[in-house]
Design a protein around this motif. Structure first.
Motif, short mmCIF file in Angstrom:
data_model
loop_
_atom_site.label_atom_id
_atom_site.label_comp_id
_atom_site.label_asym_id
_atom_site.label_seq_id
_atom_site.Cartn_x
_atom_site.Cartn_y
_atom_site.Cartn_z
N PRO A 80 37.75 -2.71 47.05
CA PRO A 80 37.27 -3.45 45.88
C PRO A 80 37.58 -2.71 44.58
O PRO A 80 37.48 -1.49 44.49
N ASP A 81 37.99 -3.50 43.57
CA ASP A 81 38.25 -2.94 42.24
C ASP A 81 37.82 -3.98 41.21
O ASP A 81 38.65 -4.62 40.56
N ASN A 82 36.49 -4.14 41.08
CA ASN A 82 35.93 -5.20 40.23
C ASN A 82 35.32 -4.68 38.94
O ASN A 82 34.59 -5.41 38.26
N HIS A 83 35.58 -3.43 38.60
CA HIS A 83 34.87 -2.82 37.48
C HIS A 83 35.19 -3.49 36.15
O HIS A 83 34.31 -3.57 35.27
N LEU A 84 36.42 -3.94 35.95
CA LEU A 84 36.76 -4.59 34.68
C LEU A 84 35.96 -5.88 34.50
O LEU A 84 35.42 -6.14 33.41
N SER A 85 35.85 -6.68 35.55
CA SER A 85 35.08 -7.93 35.44
C SER A 85 33.60 -7.62 35.20
O SER A 85 32.94 -8.32 34.42
N TYR A 86 33.08 -6.56 35.84
CA TYR A 86 31.69 -6.17 35.59
C TYR A 86 31.49 -5.74 34.14
O TYR A 86 30.50 -6.08 33.50
N ALA A 87 32.45 -4.97 33.62
CA ALA A 87 32.36 -4.51 32.22
C ALA A 87 32.35 -5.71 31.27
O ALA A 87 31.56 -5.76 30.33
N ILE A 88 33.24 -6.67 31.52
CA ILE A 88 33.29 -7.86 30.66
C ILE A 88 31.96 -8.61 30.71
O ILE A 88 31.45 -9.08 29.67
N GLN A 89 31.37 -8.70 31.89
CA GLN A 89 30.09 -9.39 32.02
C GLN A 89 29.01 -8.69 31.19
O GLN A 89 28.23 -9.35 30.49
N TRP A 90 28.96 -7.35 31.26
CA TRP A 90 27.96 -6.62 30.48
C TRP A 90 28.18 -6.81 28.98
O TRP A 90 27.21 -6.99 28.22
N PHE A 91 29.43 -6.78 28.53
CA PHE A 91 29.72 -6.97 27.11
C PHE A 91 29.35 -8.39 26.66
O PHE A 91 28.84 -8.58 25.54
N MET A 92 29.57 -9.39 27.53
CA MET A 92 29.20 -10.75 27.18
C MET A 92 27.68 -10.91 27.10
O MET A 92 27.16 -11.61 26.22
N ILE A 93 26.98 -10.26 28.02
CA ILE A 93 25.51 -10.29 27.96
C ILE A 93 25.02 -9.61 26.69
O ILE A 93 24.07 -10.07 26.04
N ALA A 94 25.67 -8.50 26.31
CA ALA A 94 25.30 -7.81 25.07
C ALA A 94 25.51 -8.72 23.87
O ALA A 94 24.66 -8.77 22.94
N ALA A 95 26.63 -9.44 23.85
CA ALA A 95 26.89 -10.36 22.74
C ALA A 95 25.84 -11.47 22.71
O ALA A 95 25.35 -11.85 21.63
N THR A 96 25.47 -11.99 23.88
CA THR A 96 24.44 -13.03 23.95
C THR A 96 23.11 -12.50 23.47
O THR A 96 22.37 -13.18 22.74
N TRP A 97 22.79 -11.27 23.88
CA TRP A 97 21.54 -10.64 23.46
C TRP A 97 21.50 -10.50 21.94
O TRP A 97 20.46 -10.77 21.31
#
Length: 223
Positions: free
Chosen positions: A190-207
């Protein structure tokens, strides 16, 4: 201004935590890519004779083994690109120095499963492997039909009476008996870290947007 203080602090702290989590995932991605590069290099190194003492720390070590299959095998449900569904053939293999090990010879299509693969002498180049195929949802093997749903080195070794050592073939000299090697690769790691990072940044933007919206509503109520 006091009425804005708490939501502002909450918004800033929340955004900071979420952005930190995104940056942490980017660091993990860099670490994972370095690890994958090391594994690729290890897989492609020059093969060595099968060591006398073998343990899981040698995972991916390229080796060359010469010996004979015994005709005993395990068929692991699998699939191969451009071939569709089929099985991976894991044979009991006795090396020239008398050690019985597991040899993952590769892929056969469904219609070739019941062909008689008699003992045959082979010289195999491949990699030591301890695959992480088993999960809590993996069915138990169907021993009556000799169909397995994952490669479990310890269980397969016990079933075929071998050492708990698996060599995955990448190149075979001798009568391959129609079995196509499926070399070890890093594709299944598994190499999903980029998608996880994008998700966290999108949540930060929503916050951040929600925080600004809350402050705006408090401001509107003050008029």
């Amino acid at each position: 201004m006091r009425r804005y203080l708490f939501p502002a602090i909450l918004g800033i702290v929340g955004c900071a935590i979420l952005i930190w989590l995104g940056l942490w995932q980017l660091d993990r991605m860099a670490w994972k890519h370095g690890m994958l590069d090391d594994i690729r290099q290890g897989i492609q190194d020059d093969p060595v004779p099968l060591p006398d003492q073998i343990d899981p720390s040698m995972k991916y070590l390229p080796v060359t083994v010469t010996g004979t299959t015994t005709g005993q095998e395990i068929d692991v449900l699998s699939q191969m690109r451009d071939q569709g569904a089929g099985y991976q053939v894991v044979s009991r293999f006795v090396t020239d120095d008398g050690r019985a090990i597991l040899l993952d010879r590769g892929f056969i299509p469904q219609e070739a499963r019941h062909l008689d693969r008699k003992p045959t002498r082979l010289r195999v180049t491949g990699n030591l492997h301890w695959p992480a195929d088993v999960s809590s949802s993996t069915p138990a093997p169907n021993l009556d039909e000799n169909i397995w749903f994952s490669r479990n080195v310890d269980a397969m070794a016990k079933h075929l009476d071998t050492l708990p050592v698996l060599v995955v073939a990448s190149y075979v000299q001798g009568d391959a008996q129609g079995v196509m090697p499926m070399p070890v690769t890093v594709e299944g790691i598994p190499d999903n870290h980029l998608s996880y990072a994008i998700q966290w940044f999108m949540i930060a933007a929503t916050w951040a947007v929600m925080t600004l919206a809350l402050i705006w509503r408090i401001r509107q109520r003050s008029y």
